[in-house]
Design a protein around this motif. Structure first.
Motif, PDB file in Angstrom:
ATOM      1  N   ASP A 102       8.925 -54.573  16.220  1.00 40.40           N
ATOM      2  CA  ASP A 102       9.225 -55.948  16.611  1.00 40.40           C
ATOM      3  C   ASP A 102      10.709 -56.263  16.413  1.00 40.40           C
ATOM      4  O   ASP A 102      11.411 -55.581  15.663  1.00 40.40           O
ATOM      5  CB  ASP A 102       8.389 -56.927  15.779  1.00 40.40           C
ATOM      6  CG  ASP A 102       6.901 -56.784  16.057  1.00 40.40           C
ATOM      7  OD1 ASP A 102       6.542 -56.537  17.224  1.00 40.40           O
ATOM      8  OD2 ASP A 102       6.105 -56.922  15.099  1.00 40.40           O
ATOM      9  N   GLY A 103      11.147 -57.338  17.070  1.00 38.08           N
ATOM     10  CA  GLY A 103      12.488 -57.856  16.846  1.00 38.08           C
ATOM     11  C   GLY A 103      13.553 -57.151  17.646  1.00 38.08           C
ATOM     12  O   GLY A 103      13.347 -56.060  18.197  1.00 38.08           O
ATOM     13  N   ARG A 160       0.862 -48.708  16.175  1.00 40.84           N
ATOM     14  CA  ARG A 160       0.991 -49.014  17.591  1.00 40.84           C
ATOM     15  C   ARG A 160       1.363 -47.770  18.397  1.00 40.84           C
ATOM     16  O   ARG A 160       0.841 -47.545  19.493  1.00 40.84           O
ATOM     17  CB  ARG A 160       2.047 -50.095  17.800  1.00 40.84           C
ATOM     18  CG  ARG A 160       1.683 -51.458  17.222  1.00 40.84           C
ATOM     19  CD  ARG A 160       2.858 -52.410  17.361  1.00 40.84           C
ATOM     20  NE  ARG A 160       2.592 -53.707  16.742  1.00 40.84           N
ATOM     21  CZ  ARG A 160       3.519 -54.643  16.572  1.00 40.84           C
ATOM     22  NH1 ARG A 160       4.770 -54.416  16.975  1.00 40.84           N
ATOM     23  NH2 ARG A 160       3.213 -55.795  15.997  1.00 40.84           N
ATOM     24  N   ARG A 197      14.378 -53.682  16.352  1.00 40.85           N
ATOM     25  CA  ARG A 197      13.315 -52.668  16.361  1.00 40.85           C
ATOM     26  C   ARG A 197      13.175 -51.996  14.996  1.00 40.85           C
ATOM     27  O   ARG A 197      13.171 -50.771  14.870  1.00 40.85           O
ATOM     28  CB  ARG A 197      13.589 -51.615  17.425  1.00 40.85           C
ATOM     29  CG  ARG A 197      13.660 -52.169  18.835  1.00 40.85           C
ATOM     30  CD  ARG A 197      12.293 -52.620  19.302  1.00 40.85           C
ATOM     31  NE  ARG A 197      12.286 -53.072  20.685  1.00 40.85           N
ATOM     32  CZ  ARG A 197      11.200 -53.516  21.315  1.00 40.85           C
ATOM     33  NH1 ARG A 197      10.052 -53.586  20.667  1.00 40.85           N
ATOM     34  NH2 ARG A 197      11.257 -53.916  22.567  1.00 40.85           N
ATOM     35  N   GLU A 202       2.803 -50.665  10.700  1.00 41.27           N
ATOM     36  CA  GLU A 202       2.439 -51.239  11.995  1.00 41.27           C
ATOM     37  C   GLU A 202       3.106 -50.549  13.187  1.00 41.27           C
ATOM     38  O   GLU A 202       2.409 -50.243  14.177  1.00 41.27           O
ATOM     39  CB  GLU A 202       2.730 -52.743  12.020  1.00 41.27           C
ATOM     40  CG  GLU A 202       2.278 -53.451  13.281  1.00 41.27           C
ATOM     41  CD  GLU A 202       0.782 -53.319  13.572  1.00 41.27           C
ATOM     42  OE1 GLU A 202       0.384 -53.576  14.728  1.00 41.27           O
ATOM     43  OE2 GLU A 202       0.018 -52.960  12.650  1.00 41.27           O
ATOM     44  N   PRO A 203       4.413 -50.273  13.161  1.00 40.93           N
ATOM     45  CA  PRO A 203       4.974 -49.542  14.302  1.00 40.93           C
ATOM     46  C   PRO A 203       4.329 -48.177  14.505  1.00 40.93           C
ATOM     47  O   PRO A 203       4.122 -47.742  15.644  1.00 40.93           O
ATOM     48  CB  PRO A 203       6.460 -49.417  13.937  1.00 40.93           C
ATOM     49  CG  PRO A 203       6.724 -50.548  13.005  1.00 40.93           C
ATOM     50  CD  PRO A 203       5.471 -50.697  12.212  1.00 40.93           C
ATOM     51  N   ASP A 206       7.814 -49.360  19.398  1.00 40.62           N
ATOM     52  CA  ASP A 206       6.642 -50.163  19.073  1.00 40.62           C
ATOM     53  C   ASP A 206       6.921 -51.139  17.937  1.00 40.62           C
ATOM     54  O   ASP A 206       5.990 -51.729  17.383  1.00 40.62           O
ATOM     55  CB  ASP A 206       5.480 -49.240  18.684  1.00 40.62           C
ATOM     56  CG  ASP A 206       5.097 -48.311  19.811  1.00 40.62           C
ATOM     57  OD1 ASP A 206       4.398 -48.749  20.732  1.00 40.62           O
ATOM     58  OD2 ASP A 206       5.528 -47.142  19.775  1.00 40.62           O
TER      59      ASP A 206
END
Length: 257
Positions: free
Chosen positions: A43-44, A69, A47, A65-66, A41
């Protein structure tokens, strides 16, 4: 019951869930365990799930945030979207038999295994309902604590242990008045010159039970006197128990003098 485990190392759980007597609970779905990696979950291309702490200092902090999510994905799949979120951390209540018993009767939870220096406090404030600890020491992550809780919960499920009464005779169980369990012996009767206590070979059920009770009291008084205090406050000690404890106390004082 269902436990969803958020962990950066789900591979650690694979052998744990497949061996030993508690595997029956996981295989049957009595304790339904799902593993979730928050990297899925993030970004990039890399990860990334961690970053430097504001204010400086060593180590890294897991990003909010991860985790948010990942938790959202779990809630979308769980029938009980409001299942409690548990974080293993040093400030949590210490896991004991009472805590395990409560979770063993529950519908489960979401277990979060922290890593690095910890988790962004904003995620904790927003989503964590319960914090638990194994004790006054620090682990590299929450995975071992999560496995400990899952194992303890699994062995309390009906049919998991070979003998339905096995867990009732565990240390700390109310069936033993919260005391430590007694020593156990098996064949041969004599090993390396050490014999099994004669009472256990007598076939006299009442004497065997009294011997076991005395051993539990003696071990608890010697190693965990707080358990004796709790049992006494709860009115779980009888006259024979108190007489034994008095004899043990006198013997201890004489040995010290």
């Amino acid at each position: 019951m269902r436990f969803d485990v958020i962990t950066l190392f789900p591979e650690l759980f694979a052998p744990f869930l497949q061996v030993g007597v508690t595997r029956r609970a996981y295989a049957s779905g009595q304790v339904d365990v799902h593993l979730w990696n928050p990297r899925d979950d993030a970004d990039g291309a890399y990860r990334r799930v961690d970053d430097r702490p504001f204010g400086g200092g060593p180590g890294m902090v897991m990003m909010a945030e991860p985790l948010r999510r990942c938790l959202q994905r779990i809630r979308e799949q769980r029938a009980d979207a409001g299942a409690p979120v548990v974080l293993f951390s040093p400030i949590g209540a210490r896991i004991d038999h009472g805590v395990v018993s409560q979770w063993a009767r529950s519908e489960g939870a979401v277990l979060i295994c922290g890593r690095y220096e910890g988790i962004d406090q904003r995620f904790i404030d927003a989503f964590v309902d319960v914090q638990l600890s194994l004790g006054d020491f620090v682990l590299s992550g929450g995975e071992i604590a999560a496995m400990a809780l899952l194992d303890a919960v699994a062995r309390l499920q009906p049919g998991v242990l070979g003998d339905a009464d096995s867990h009732a005779l565990d240390s700390f169980n109310p069936e033993l008045d919260g005391l430590l369990d007694c020593p156990h012996y098996t064949r041969p009767e004599v090993w390396e010159g050490r014999a099994v206590p004669p009472t256990l070979l007598s076939g006299h059920h009442a004497q065997v039970e009294r011997w076991r009770r005395d051993q539990r009291l003696e071990l608890s008084a010697r190693h965990r006197p707080d358990l004796i205090d709790q049992a006494r406050v709860q009115g779980r000690l009888g006259p024979a128990d108190e007489a034994l404890l008095q004899r043990l106390a006198r013997s201890s004082r004489q040995a010290e003098s």
